[in-house]
Design an enzyme around this catalytic site. Structure first.
Site, short mmCIF file in Angstrom:
data_model
loop_
_atom_site.label_atom_id
_atom_site.label_comp_id
_atom_site.label_asym_id
_atom_site.label_seq_id
_atom_site.Cartn_x
_atom_site.Cartn_y
_atom_site.Cartn_z
N GLY A 167 -0.21 8.13 1.30
CA GLY A 167 -0.38 8.13 2.74
C GLY A 167 0.78 7.53 3.52
O GLY A 167 1.95 7.75 3.21
N LYS B 133 -8.51 -4.41 13.29
CA LYS B 133 -7.28 -3.99 13.96
C LYS B 133 -7.10 -4.72 15.29
O LYS B 133 -5.97 -5.04 15.67
CB LYS B 133 -7.27 -2.48 14.15
CG LYS B 133 -7.22 -1.70 12.84
CD LYS B 133 -6.03 -2.11 11.97
CE LYS B 133 -5.93 -1.29 10.70
NZ LYS B 133 -4.79 -1.72 9.85
N GLY C 275 0.82 -1.21 0.00
CA GLY C 275 0.00 0.00 0.00
C GLY C 275 0.85 1.25 0.00
O GLY C 275 0.59 2.20 0.75
N SER D 222 -1.13 -0.95 12.47
CA SER D 222 -2.38 -1.12 13.17
C SER D 222 -3.05 0.25 13.31
O SER D 222 -3.07 1.04 12.38
CB SER D 222 -2.14 -1.78 14.52
OG SER D 222 -3.35 -2.03 15.22
N ALA E 154 -12.54 -3.96 14.57
CA ALA E 154 -12.43 -5.42 14.74
C ALA E 154 -11.25 -5.97 13.95
O ALA E 154 -10.53 -6.86 14.43
CB ALA E 154 -13.73 -6.09 14.30
N ASP F 186 -1.84 -7.41 -5.35
CA ASP F 186 -3.14 -7.38 -4.68
C ASP F 186 -3.07 -8.30 -3.48
O ASP F 186 -2.97 -9.53 -3.64
CB ASP F 186 -4.23 -7.84 -5.66
CG ASP F 186 -5.63 -7.81 -5.05
OD1 ASP F 186 -5.76 -7.55 -3.84
OD2 ASP F 186 -6.59 -8.07 -5.80
#
Length: 271
Positions: free
Chosen positions: A17, A150, A13, A132, A148, A54
């Protein structure tokens, strides 16, 4: 003379960000960094080689890891960052939607870890850093399913860390609070919304819109990722940012009733 090989980091990812900032921070620290995204990127960040993966696809994950190992020979640090958000009341999401969320946020981490861990065990060296959230520590009204995932990630990571220490591999959790990025704006809405939750759900969204402009930057989390990657005495949990540190402290020491009351006040819920 022994030639020191550059360490290799793999960040999922990494197109935006926290993932992007973490990939860049590791590259600036001397790592050779591979960053993943679900789709091909137009331009790779400086010092980062972007590759397509993916995390919900077993074949995609294994092909990527095999490619990196064939090219680089090792993976020293795995940063499991790829994730999705989901907002809405707990009963407002179909089971299918929740399963899709877990497939990225939890099972994606497991797929990546299972693919990378054998090479780390064989070399008896490695760090796995799982992104997390403070929502892995505390409840979050209208984010029950995300919280949930995390909470599950926290339990998985703690158990795994105990299992792999014998092979000189360590697992750590990076726990950010509010971070100024597009993550919350891109969070999926519940797919079976119920009118009785409209006002409260809108209130939570308004609260996020208020706090995000002054929230901490992804680079704050990236600095913690970099520190955890090289920490000679790795810890299980690394709160990332001032808010995260405050919440972790309150969760540990504040009486449950006082914490519950404070949480409801912050989330603008009825007393």
């Amino acid at each position: 003379m022994t030639i020191q090989r550059k360490k290799i980091a793999l960040v999922t990812g990494a197109s935006a960000g926290i993932g992007l900032a973490s990939a860049q921070a590791l590259a600036a620290s001397g790592y050779t960094v591979y960053g993943t995204s679900r789709r091909p990127t137009v331009a790779a960040p400086k010092g980062v080689r972007m590759v397509v993966c993916d995390v919900t696809d077993e074949a995609s994950v294994r092909e990527l890891v095999a490619e990196v190992l064939a090219e680089a020979g090792q993976i020293d640090v795995l940063v499991n960052n790829a994730g999705l958000g989901l907002t809405g009341g707990a009963e407002e999401s179909s089971i299918g939607q929740v399963q899709a969320l877990f497939d990225v946020n939890l099972f994606g981490v497991m797929r990546m870890t299972n693919a990378v861990l054998p090479s780390m065990r064989a070399r008896r060296q490695g760090r796995i850093l799982n992104i997390s959230s403070v929502l892995g520590l505390i409840p979050a009204p209208y984010s029950a399913h995300y919280a949930a995932t995390k909470h599950a990630l926290e339990g998985y990571s703690e158990s795994l860390d105990h299992e792999v220490r014998a092979f000189n591999v360590r697992v750590s959790l990076i726990e950010p609070g509010y971070i100024r990025s597009t993550f919350d704006q891109n969070a999926v809405e519940a797919d079976a919304q119920i009118a009785v939750y409209d006002q409260a759900r809108a209130g939570v969204r308004a609260l996020l819109d208020e706090v995000m402009p002054t929230a901490e930057l992804p680079e704050v989390v990236a600095a913690v990722v970099r520190a955890a990657a090289v920490d000679p005495q790795p810890r299980l949990r690394y709160p990332a940012g001032k808010l995260a540190k405050q919440i972790a402290l309150l969760r540990r020491f504040a009486p449950a009733k006082a914490f519950d009351k404070s949480l409801r006040k912050q989330m603008r819920l009825p007393a």
